[in-house]
Design an enzyme around this catalytic site. Structure first.
Site, PDB file in Angstrom:
ATOM      1  N   GLN A  52      -5.324  -8.584  -4.690  1.00 32.46           N
ATOM      2  CA  GLN A  52      -5.526  -7.715  -3.520  1.00 32.46           C
ATOM      3  C   GLN A  52      -6.991  -7.334  -3.352  1.00 32.46           C
ATOM      4  O   GLN A  52      -7.454  -7.021  -2.259  1.00 32.46           O
ATOM      5  CB  GLN A  52      -4.693  -6.425  -3.616  1.00 32.46           C
ATOM      6  CG  GLN A  52      -3.214  -6.591  -3.351  1.00 32.46           C
ATOM      7  CD  GLN A  52      -2.394  -6.510  -4.604  1.00 32.46           C
ATOM      8  OE1 GLN A  52      -2.748  -7.114  -5.609  1.00 32.46           O
ATOM      9  NE2 GLN A  52      -1.303  -5.772  -4.575  1.00 32.46           N
ATOM     10  N   ASN A  93      -1.231   3.235 -10.961  1.00 34.55           N
ATOM     11  CA  ASN A  93      -1.926   2.414  -9.980  1.00 34.55           C
ATOM     12  C   ASN A  93      -1.794   0.957 -10.383  1.00 34.55           C
ATOM     13  O   ASN A  93      -1.218   0.613 -11.421  1.00 34.55           O
ATOM     14  CB  ASN A  93      -3.405   2.833  -9.866  1.00 34.55           C
ATOM     15  CG  ASN A  93      -4.058   2.292  -8.603  1.00 34.55           C
ATOM     16  OD1 ASN A  93      -3.497   2.355  -7.515  1.00 34.55           O
ATOM     17  ND2 ASN A  93      -5.249   1.714  -8.757  1.00 34.55           N
ATOM     18  N   LYS A  94      -2.354   0.083  -9.559  1.00 34.56           N
ATOM     19  CA  LYS A  94      -2.234  -1.349  -9.801  1.00 34.56           C
ATOM     20  C   LYS A  94      -2.612  -1.717 -11.231  1.00 34.56           C
ATOM     21  O   LYS A  94      -3.575  -1.169 -11.786  1.00 34.56           O
ATOM     22  CB  LYS A  94      -3.137  -2.110  -8.826  1.00 34.56           C
ATOM     23  CG  LYS A  94      -2.979  -3.606  -8.840  1.00 34.56           C
ATOM     24  CD  LYS A  94      -1.564  -4.082  -8.610  1.00 34.56           C
ATOM     25  CE  LYS A  94      -0.974  -3.469  -7.385  1.00 34.56           C
ATOM     26  NZ  LYS A  94       0.494  -3.671  -7.232  1.00 34.56           N
ATOM     27  N   GLY A 131       0.868  -1.188   0.000  1.00 36.40           N
ATOM     28  CA  GLY A 131       0.000   0.000   0.000  1.00 36.40           C
ATOM     29  C   GLY A 131       0.897   1.228   0.000  1.00 36.40           C
ATOM     30  O   GLY A 131       1.734   1.372   0.894  1.00 36.40           O
ATOM     31  N   ALA A 132       0.731   2.103  -0.974  1.00 38.30           N
ATOM     32  CA  ALA A 132       1.689   3.193  -1.152  1.00 38.30           C
ATOM     33  C   ALA A 132       1.939   3.998   0.125  1.00 38.30           C
ATOM     34  O   ALA A 132       3.082   4.124   0.572  1.00 38.30           O
ATOM     35  CB  ALA A 132       1.217   4.087  -2.302  1.00 38.30           C
ATOM     36  N   ASP A 172      -0.517   5.005  -6.720  1.00 41.02           N
ATOM     37  CA  ASP A 172       0.856   4.920  -6.200  1.00 41.02           C
ATOM     38  C   ASP A 172       1.682   6.139  -6.576  1.00 41.02           C
ATOM     39  O   ASP A 172       2.738   6.377  -5.966  1.00 41.02           O
ATOM     40  CB  ASP A 172       1.521   3.648  -6.717  1.00 41.02           C
ATOM     41  CG  ASP A 172       0.817   2.415  -6.193  1.00 41.02           C
ATOM     42  OD1 ASP A 172      -0.232   2.038  -6.752  1.00 41.02           O
ATOM     43  OD2 ASP A 172       1.302   1.838  -5.193  1.00 41.02           O
ATOM     44  N   ARG A 203      10.952  -0.776  -3.607  1.00 40.42           N
ATOM     45  CA  ARG A 203       9.879  -0.789  -4.624  1.00 40.42           C
ATOM     46  C   ARG A 203       9.914   0.550  -5.351  1.00 40.42           C
ATOM     47  O   ARG A 203       9.970   1.605  -4.714  1.00 40.42           O
ATOM     48  CB  ARG A 203       8.502  -1.039  -3.990  1.00 40.42           C
ATOM     49  CG  ARG A 203       8.362  -2.416  -3.351  1.00 40.42           C
ATOM     50  CD  ARG A 203       6.916  -2.720  -2.953  1.00 40.42           C
ATOM     51  NE  ARG A 203       6.084  -3.002  -4.126  1.00 40.42           N
ATOM     52  CZ  ARG A 203       4.757  -3.057  -4.072  1.00 40.42           C
ATOM     53  NH1 ARG A 203       4.124  -2.804  -2.950  1.00 40.42           N
ATOM     54  NH2 ARG A 203       4.059  -3.335  -5.171  1.00 40.42           N
TER      55      ARG A 203
HETATM   56  C1  LIG Z   1      -3.705   3.578  -0.805  1.00 35.05           C
HETATM   57  S1  LIG Z   1      -2.856   2.259  -1.554  1.00 35.05           S
HETATM   58  C2  LIG Z   1      -2.498   2.882  -3.109  1.00 35.05           C
HETATM   59  C3  LIG Z   1      -2.075   1.766  -4.081  1.00 35.05           C
HETATM   60  O1  LIG Z   1      -1.001   0.960  -3.570  1.00 35.05           O
HETATM   61  C4  LIG Z   1      -1.245  -0.411  -3.935  1.00 35.05           C
HETATM   62  O2  LIG Z   1      -0.120  -1.037  -4.485  1.00 35.05           O
HETATM   63  P1  LIG Z   1       0.512  -2.372  -3.764  1.00 35.05           P
HETATM   64  O3  LIG Z   1      -0.636  -3.209  -3.286  1.00 35.05           O
HETATM   65  O4  LIG Z   1       1.318  -3.008  -4.874  1.00 35.05           O
HETATM   66  O5  LIG Z   1       1.365  -1.859  -2.646  1.00 35.05           O
HETATM   67  C5  LIG Z   1      -2.348  -0.355  -4.971  1.00 35.05           C
HETATM   68  O6  LIG Z   1      -1.843  -0.029  -6.267  1.00 35.05           O
HETATM   69  C6  LIG Z   1      -3.171   0.782  -4.402  1.00 35.05           C
HETATM   70  O7  LIG Z   1      -4.133   1.305  -5.274  1.00 35.05           O
END
Ligand SMILES: CSC[C@H]1O[C@H](OP(=O)(O)O)[C@H](O)[C@@H]1O
Length: 365
Positions: free
Chosen positions: A204, A255-256, A55-56, A245, A91
């Site tokens: 996720q 984003n994802k 999570g960013a 992100d 990351r």
């Molecule tokens: C508020 S989380 C924002 C963003 O971060 C996540 O990436 P990850 O699960 O790879 O850390 C995801 O893209 C969320 O949308």
């Protein structure tokens, strides 16, 4: 937010140990709630790289404590900078990681080495406390959008939202970004329903967002990533709301992986596509997201294997492609600003553009 009636943040310092932090092992959700103790920079880096913590905004907050752990061993300028570089490298896409570490370095580089650990813990604590406040504000500004849809529907039926990946409270220190408005709307009594993209390959959405929403009693339906456009065509999505992100100075959104495809379908069906973010996610140093944002390439095994419960309720990992078939696994994509209806930040909503961002953040260099 709460797990089984107990309030948690996604990272916290135990009252009986001032040299460690606790996080959830998010690779174990939703099957088990496992708490990890982290007390050195290497363990923090590993937790971020393996996505035990993800999570960013959250990886930025946890990395801030990782920097302090490193200073406990070597508080010199060299030690500070080496640890900062190591943590930032875990990351590449989420700018919050770099933002948090650069904030810590800026705070600590002028502090005498013997005082850096104490000052570092205070700054990391502040980053966490601010994240909670910021996300609560994002929730309020996003709640206004959901209220407007509810009123436009004559307060009939329900407000159908679609989200991708997990931008909930476990992706931040608390509240979440994209899910914060949804929690607030639900708590206010607005009947919301959420289409939850499973979000291949790490799922996720089905593993984390569905668990979060279910734990809070928010009606939701898990769908295959490829089903979102179909529901938009059928008029069953009133708004798409996702996290991010990294947002560029001109409003492009990383984003994802799969977010871009949702934005295309949303535009084709005139479905509002909103992105929720704290200002720590804005990267003012880049403009063209497609050209400039580094996209994390993760192991192809995340595509070739899936983890779930077997018939006996035991977590298991199974291969879902032929042995010998290679896989590619870009973890993020970039949605151009032209496909984004607007940005929801802690200071309010704006269009996805430099003008829009500067209106809310005129004080940014
Ligand atoms: C508020 S989380 C924002 C963003 O971060 C996540 O990436 P990850 O699960 O790879 O850390 C995801 O893209 C969320 O949308």
């Amino acid at each position: 937010m709460k797990i089984n009636g107990i309030s948690y943040r996604s990272v916290w310092r135990p009252s009986d140990d001032d040299r460690s932090i606790r996080i959830f092992d998010q690779t174990r959700f939703p099957w088990t709630v496992e708490i990890l103790e982290l007390r050195d920079a290497g363990a923090v880096a590993d937790a971020i790289t393996t996505m035990q913590v993800r999570g960013a905004p959250l990886i930025g907050a946890v990395a801030a404590y990782g920097l302090v752990f490193a200073l406990q061993d070597d508080a010199s300028d060299a030690g500070l900078n080496q640890a900062a570089d190591m943590l930032i490298a875990t990351r590449p896409t989420a700018i919050n990681l770099r933002w948090a570490i650069e904030r810590m370095v800026a705070r600590l580089e002028s502090v005498p080495a013997p005082e850096r650990v104490t000052a570092g813990y205070a700054e990391a604590d502040a980053i966490c406390d601010e994240d909670v406040q910021v996300n609560e504000a994002i929730g309020r500004h996003g709640l206004d959008l959901i209220r407007e849809i509810w009123e436009r529907k004559g307060r009939q039926g329900q407000v159908n939202l679609l989200t991708h990946c997990n931008a909930g409270w476990i992706a931040t220190v608390d509240w979440g970004t994209a899910l914060a408005p949804i929690y607030m709307a639900h708590d206010e009594g607005i009947p919301v329903h959420v289409w939850v993209d499973e979000t291949r390959p790490r799922n996720q959405g089905s593993l984390l967002t569905a668990w979060e929403l279910g734990s809070h009693g928010v009606p939701h339906t898990v769908i295959a990533d490829n089903a979102g456009g179909h529901y938009m065509q059928a008029g069953r999505v009133d708004m798409v709301i996702v996290g991010t992100d990294r947002v560029t100075a001109q409003g492009d959104v990383a984003n994802k992986i799969g977010t871009y495809l949702k934005a295309l379908a949303a535009q084709d069906n005139n479905v509002p596509f909103w992105v929720a973010l704290p200002s720590s996610t804005i990267d003012w140093r880049v403009r063209d997201g497609v050209k400039e944002i580094p996209i994390e390439e993760r192991s192809g095994d995340e595509v070739l294997f899936m983890t779930g419960l077997d018939a006996d309720g035991n977590a298991d990992r199974v291969r879902i492609a032929p042995v010998g078939s290679p896989a590619a696994n870009p973890a993020f994509d970039v949605t151009p600003a032209r496909l984004v209806s607007g940005l929801i930040t802690e200071r309010g909503r704006c269009e996805a553009s430099e003008t829009g961002l500067r209106t809310l953040f005129p004080d940014t260099p």
